[in-house]
Design an enzyme around this catalytic site. Structure first.
Site, PDB file in Angstrom:
ATOM      1  N   GLY A   1       0.820  -1.204   0.000  1.00  0.00           N
ATOM      2  CA  GLY A   1       0.000   0.000   0.000  1.00  0.00           C
ATOM      3  C   GLY A   1       0.851   1.249   0.000  1.00  0.00           C
TER       4      GLY A   1
ATOM      5  CG  ASP B   1      -8.593   6.536  10.835  1.00  0.00           C
ATOM      6  OD1 ASP B   1      -9.721   6.832  10.377  1.00  0.00           O
ATOM      7  OD2 ASP B   1      -7.581   6.426  10.116  1.00  0.00           O
TER       8      ASP B   1
ATOM      9  N   GLY C   1       0.695   5.690   0.793  1.00  0.00           N
ATOM     10  CA  GLY C   1      -0.004   6.856   1.304  1.00  0.00           C
ATOM     11  C   GLY C   1       0.733   8.111   0.877  1.00  0.00           C
TER      12      GLY C   1
END
Length: 249
Positions: A70, A187, A72
């Site tokens: 991933g 979150d 970000g």
């Protein structure tokens, strides 16, 4: 921007490098210390200085990077093989200090590095170790091979009731564990609920974690709009424990 310099690999009998040979070779991989400045220096006939790449840093800690899991804005997660852990697969979160905003580095990142490694719960991803090379922060995490809940639902469709109940119980039990220690995640969302090999929930990403949640209300409006409690969306001070576990009517 100059590409990283990769040392040549020795070869095993079948013509391919062994994992140990690949690891040793990667320890010498370098990249320009400052690509823009070094480009000007090279154009003027000056010398170029180099620093170890993130792969080289990880190789020196006996981690062999395999692929990206991933990306970000200022961090990325890599799948790696831990040669010092019987070739166990691990996920490594890498935070680039050159890209991360100052408030994140002074407020949120220190909290994550302080709180997350101390957590021990079957439904929370465990931090195996952390280290820093001056430019990047590395968090070595348990690898959860079945991805996150959002992707699972997108692929499989709506959950059946027994599975939905089981996952809800696992999330709530992990939240209870955190709240009993006056820690809030802030979150919780499908993307931060990973699935292990047995499809059990593992909460990850403690970038907005808050400790010492005893009396004071939170005034940091963090998290994701699609999952945020109404008071957060209204810009009001909120109880972070209630915001972790709120549900719509």
């Amino acid at each position: 921007m100059f590409p990283a310099k990769r040392p040549r690999l020795g070869m095993a009998e079948d013509g391919r490098p062994t994992l140990q040979e690949e690891l040793l070779a990667l320890r010498g991989e370098v990249e320009p210390a400052n690509s823009r400045r070094q480009s000007l220096s090279r154009a003027d006939g000056g010398s170029v200085t180099y620093r170890p790449t993130y792969r080289a840093v990880l190789a020196k800690h006996n981690y062999l990077v395999r692929k990206t899991l991933g990306n970000g804005s200022y961090s990325k997660v890599k799948l790696a093989i831990a040669l010092a852990r019987n070739k166990e697969p691990v996920a490594i979160k890498i935070v680039d200090r050159n890209r991360a905003p100052s408030d994140f580095q002074t407020k949120f990142l220190p909290r994550e590095l302080d709180v997350w490694p101390r957590l021990r719960h079957p439904n929370i991803v465990r931090v195996l170790e952390t280290f820093d090379d001056g430019r990047r922060v590395y968090m070595v995490l348990e690898y959860q091979e079945n991805g996150d809940v959002l992707r699972y639902i997108q692929k499989v469709g709506a959950l059946n009731e027994p599975l939905a109940q089981a996952w809800t119980w696992q999330v709530c039990d992990a939240a209870r564990y955190l709240h009993d220690q006056n820690i809030t995640h802030r979150d919780l969302k499908l993307e931060n609920l990973l699935l292990d090999r047995n499809f059990h929930i593992k909460i990850c990403d403690f970038g907005f974690v808050k400790g010492d949640c005893v009396l004071d209300l939170s005034r940091t409006y963090c998290g994701s709009k699609s999952y945020a409690a109404p008071e957060i969306l209204l810009g009001e001070p909120y109880d972070p424990k209630k915001a972790d576990t709120w549900e719509s009517a």
